[in-house]
Write a protein that holds these residues in place. Structure first.
Motif, PDB file in Angstrom:
ATOM      1  N   ALA A  29       0.952  -1.215  -0.061  1.00  0.00           N
ATOM      2  CA  ALA A  29      -0.052   0.149  -0.108  1.00  0.00           C
ATOM      3  C   ALA A  29       0.913   1.255  -0.057  1.00  0.00           C
ATOM      4  CB  ALA A  29      -0.955   0.098   1.297  1.00  0.00           C
ATOM      5  N   LEU A  30       1.979   1.253   0.771  1.00  0.00           N
ATOM      6  CA  LEU A  30       2.972   2.264   0.757  1.00  0.00           C
ATOM      7  C   LEU A  30       3.606   2.695  -0.699  1.00  0.00           C
ATOM      8  CD1 LEU A  30       4.395   4.537   2.499  1.00  0.00           C
ATOM      9  CD2 LEU A  30       6.238   2.734   2.927  1.00  0.00           C
ATOM     10  N   ALA A  31       3.901   1.649  -1.271  1.00  0.00           N
ATOM     11  CA  ALA A  31       4.527   1.681  -2.540  1.00  0.00           C
ATOM     12  C   ALA A  31       3.506   2.099  -3.467  1.00  0.00           C
ATOM     13  CB  ALA A  31       5.222   0.382  -3.157  1.00  0.00           C
ATOM     14  N   LYS A  32       2.332   1.624  -3.555  1.00  0.00           N
ATOM     15  CA  LYS A  32       1.141   2.203  -4.440  1.00  0.00           C
ATOM     16  C   LYS A  32       1.088   3.667  -4.252  1.00  0.00           C
ATOM     17  CE  LYS A  32      -3.561   1.364  -5.727  1.00  0.00           C
ATOM     18  NZ  LYS A  32      -4.783   0.636  -5.649  1.00  0.00           N
ATOM     19  N   SER A  33       0.871   4.193  -3.000  1.00  0.00           N
ATOM     20  CA  SER A  33       0.667   5.349  -2.892  1.00  0.00           C
ATOM     21  C   SER A  33       1.722   6.441  -3.239  1.00  0.00           C
ATOM     22  CB  SER A  33       0.552   5.745  -1.451  1.00  0.00           C
ATOM     23  OG  SER A  33       1.347   5.587  -0.302  1.00  0.00           O
ATOM     24  N   VAL A  34       2.988   5.933  -2.975  1.00  0.00           N
ATOM     25  CA  VAL A  34       4.072   6.827  -3.808  1.00  0.00           C
ATOM     26  C   VAL A  34       4.106   6.497  -5.074  1.00  0.00           C
ATOM     27  CG1 VAL A  34       6.647   6.408  -3.856  1.00  0.00           C
ATOM     28  CG2 VAL A  34       5.629   6.276  -1.557  1.00  0.00           C
ATOM     29  N   GLY A  35       3.896   5.496  -5.611  1.00  0.00           N
ATOM     30  CA  GLY A  35       3.847   5.496  -7.080  1.00  0.00           C
ATOM     31  C   GLY A  35       2.509   6.417  -7.901  1.00  0.00           C
ATOM     32  N   GLN A  36       1.344   6.551  -6.918  1.00  0.00           N
ATOM     33  CA  GLN A  36       0.449   7.345  -7.418  1.00  0.00           C
ATOM     34  C   GLN A  36       0.741   8.907  -7.316  1.00  0.00           C
ATOM     35  OE1 GLN A  36      -2.973   6.110  -4.979  1.00  0.00           O
ATOM     36  NE2 GLN A  36      -3.619   4.835  -6.440  1.00  0.00           N
ATOM     37  N   SER A  37       1.401   9.034  -6.044  1.00  0.00           N
ATOM     38  CA  SER A  37       1.988  10.458  -6.052  1.00  0.00           C
ATOM     39  C   SER A  37       2.909  10.988  -7.062  1.00  0.00           C
ATOM     40  CB  SER A  37       2.686  10.659  -4.883  1.00  0.00           C
ATOM     41  OG  SER A  37       1.735  10.297  -3.502  1.00  0.00           O
ATOM     42  N   MET A  38       3.945   9.990  -7.422  1.00  0.00           N
ATOM     43  CA  MET A  38       5.008  10.238  -8.311  1.00  0.00           C
ATOM     44  C   MET A  38       4.145  10.542  -9.715  1.00  0.00           C
ATOM     45  SD  MET A  38       7.914  10.411  -7.494  1.00  0.00           S
ATOM     46  CE  MET A  38       8.705  10.351  -8.824  1.00  0.00           C
ATOM     47  N   LYS A  39       3.109   9.670 -10.194  1.00  0.00           N
ATOM     48  CA  LYS A  39       2.234   9.858 -11.374  1.00  0.00           C
ATOM     49  C   LYS A  39       1.620  11.276 -11.130  1.00  0.00           C
ATOM     50  CE  LYS A  39      -0.203   6.557 -13.259  1.00  0.00           C
ATOM     51  NZ  LYS A  39      -1.225   5.530 -13.423  1.00  0.00           N
ATOM     52  N   VAL A  40       0.967  11.906 -10.153  1.00  0.00           N
ATOM     53  CA  VAL A  40       0.471  13.167 -10.414  1.00  0.00           C
ATOM     54  C   VAL A  40       1.422  14.367 -10.423  1.00  0.00           C
ATOM     55  CG1 VAL A  40      -0.882  14.768  -8.613  1.00  0.00           C
ATOM     56  CG2 VAL A  40      -1.465  12.189  -8.911  1.00  0.00           C
ATOM     57  N   PHE A  41       2.457  14.130  -9.768  1.00  0.00           N
ATOM     58  CA  PHE A  41       3.597  15.137  -9.822  1.00  0.00           C
ATOM     59  C   PHE A  41       4.203  15.011 -11.383  1.00  0.00           C
ATOM     60  CE2 PHE A  41       8.155  16.272  -9.751  1.00  0.00           C
ATOM     61  CZ  PHE A  41       8.116  17.394  -8.941  1.00  0.00           C
ATOM     62  N   ARG A  42       4.185  14.032 -11.899  1.00  0.00           N
ATOM     63  CA  ARG A  42       4.841  14.105 -13.417  1.00  0.00           C
ATOM     64  C   ARG A  42       3.705  14.701 -14.386  1.00  0.00           C
ATOM     65  NH1 ARG A  42       7.232   8.127 -13.241  1.00  0.00           N
ATOM     66  NH2 ARG A  42       9.166   8.578 -12.510  1.00  0.00           N
ATOM     67  N   LYS A  43       2.381  14.593 -13.803  1.00  0.00           N
ATOM     68  CA  LYS A  43       1.426  14.914 -15.013  1.00  0.00           C
ATOM     69  C   LYS A  43       1.204  16.661 -14.606  1.00  0.00           C
ATOM     70  CE  LYS A  43      -3.625  14.937 -15.132  1.00  0.00           C
ATOM     71  NZ  LYS A  43      -4.963  14.161 -14.350  1.00  0.00           N
ATOM     72  N   GLU A  44       1.564  16.865 -13.318  1.00  0.00           N
ATOM     73  CA  GLU A  44       1.457  18.659 -13.182  1.00  0.00           C
ATOM     74  C   GLU A  44       2.731  19.327 -13.574  1.00  0.00           C
ATOM     75  OE1 GLU A  44      -1.076  20.368 -11.968  1.00  0.00           O
ATOM     76  OE2 GLU A  44      -2.135  18.409 -11.510  1.00  0.00           O
ATOM     77  N   MET A  45       3.752  18.541 -13.613  1.00  0.00           N
ATOM     78  CA  MET A  45       5.137  18.745 -14.263  1.00  0.00           C
ATOM     79  C   MET A  45       4.943  19.304 -15.767  1.00  0.00           C
ATOM     80  SD  MET A  45       7.247  20.034 -12.098  1.00  0.00           S
ATOM     81  CE  MET A  45       8.680  20.204 -12.926  1.00  0.00           C
ATOM     82  N   LYS A  46       4.392  18.266 -16.382  1.00  0.00           N
ATOM     83  CA  LYS A  46       4.060  18.227 -17.815  1.00  0.00           C
ATOM     84  C   LYS A  46       3.134  19.286 -18.023  1.00  0.00           C
ATOM     85  CE  LYS A  46       4.161  14.431 -20.168  1.00  0.00           C
ATOM     86  NZ  LYS A  46       3.947  13.009 -20.838  1.00  0.00           N
ATOM     87  N   SER A  47       2.160  19.472 -17.236  1.00  0.00           N
ATOM     88  CA  SER A  47       1.042  20.440 -17.618  1.00  0.00           C
ATOM     89  C   SER A  47       1.519  21.873 -17.536  1.00  0.00           C
ATOM     90  CB  SER A  47      -0.314  20.292 -16.769  1.00  0.00           C
ATOM     91  OG  SER A  47      -0.004  20.610 -15.478  1.00  0.00           O
ATOM     92  N   ASP A  48       2.610  21.968 -16.539  1.00  0.00           N
ATOM     93  CA  ASP A  48       3.281  23.379 -16.557  1.00  0.00           C
ATOM     94  C   ASP A  48       4.067  23.742 -17.661  1.00  0.00           C
ATOM     95  OD1 ASP A  48       2.188  23.780 -13.978  1.00  0.00           O
ATOM     96  OD2 ASP A  48       3.908  23.393 -12.953  1.00  0.00           O
ATOM     97  N   ASP A  49       4.720  22.506 -18.406  1.00  0.00           N
ATOM     98  CA  ASP A  49       5.217  22.808 -19.457  1.00  0.00           C
ATOM     99  C   ASP A  49       4.541  23.369 -20.679  1.00  0.00           C
ATOM    100  OD1 ASP A  49       7.688  22.238 -18.175  1.00  0.00           O
ATOM    101  OD2 ASP A  49       7.769  20.277 -19.091  1.00  0.00           O
ATOM    102  N   VAL A  50       3.210  22.869 -20.806  1.00  0.00           N
ATOM    103  CA  VAL A  50       2.392  23.253 -21.910  1.00  0.00           C
ATOM    104  C   VAL A  50       1.670  24.629 -21.637  1.00  0.00           C
ATOM    105  CG1 VAL A  50       0.146  22.369 -23.107  1.00  0.00           C
ATOM    106  CG2 VAL A  50       1.498  20.733 -22.320  1.00  0.00           C
ATOM    107  N   GLU A  51       1.366  25.111 -20.476  1.00  0.00           N
ATOM    108  CA  GLU A  51       0.998  26.322 -20.277  1.00  0.00           C
ATOM    109  C   GLU A  51       1.836  27.354 -19.923  1.00  0.00           C
ATOM    110  OE1 GLU A  51      -1.885  25.635 -17.142  1.00  0.00           O
ATOM    111  OE2 GLU A  51      -2.837  23.841 -17.873  1.00  0.00           O
ATOM    112  N   ASP A  52       2.920  27.393 -20.839  1.00  0.00           N
ATOM    113  CA  ASP A  52       3.659  28.413 -20.517  1.00  0.00           C
ATOM    114  C   ASP A  52       3.055  30.168 -21.064  1.00  0.00           C
ATOM    115  OD1 ASP A  52       6.668  26.823 -21.897  1.00  0.00           O
ATOM    116  OD2 ASP A  52       5.862  27.049 -19.964  1.00  0.00           O
ATOM    117  N   PRO A  53       3.574  30.904 -20.247  1.00  0.00           N
ATOM    118  CA  PRO A  53       2.745  32.146 -20.253  1.00  0.00           C
ATOM    119  C   PRO A  53       3.140  32.716 -21.833  1.00  0.00           C
ATOM    120  CG  PRO A  53       4.828  32.498 -19.187  1.00  0.00           C
ATOM    121  CD  PRO A  53       4.594  30.997 -19.377  1.00  0.00           C
ATOM    122  N   ALA A  54       2.128  33.476 -22.461  1.00  0.00           N
ATOM    123  CA  ALA A  54       2.537  34.097 -23.683  1.00  0.00           C
ATOM    124  C   ALA A  54       3.712  35.139 -23.838  1.00  0.00           C
ATOM    125  CB  ALA A  54       1.112  34.849 -24.080  1.00  0.00           C
TER     126      ALA A  54
END
Length: 66
Positions: A29-54
């Motif tokens: 369960a601990l490994a699963k929660s760490v994996g989910q947290s990493m997935k959310v973190f990577r998703k948020e980092m990728k969305s920050d790259d897409v939403e660069d200011p004009a």
């Protein structure tokens, strides 16, 4: 200074302590929660790259030819 601080014996000791602290039943369960947290973190980092200011508004205007 700390180049060889965490060799195989040290890592095995740390793994044994973690196993004793959390128990074998809680580790998946601990490994699963760490994996989910990493997935959310990577998703948020990728969305920050897409939403660069004009670019600044001055770059959009044509140069003054006076």
């Amino acid at each position: 200074m700390f180049g060889n601080a965490f060799g195989w014996p040290h890592l095995l000791l740390i793994l044994a302590v973690v196993l004793l602290l959390f128990g074998a039943t809680k580790l998946p369960a601990l490994a699963k929660s760490v994996g989910q947290s990493m997935k959310v973190f990577r998703k948020e980092m990728k969305s920050d790259d897409v939403e660069d200011p004009a670019p600044p508004a001055a770059a959009d205007k044509p140069a003054d030819k006076s």
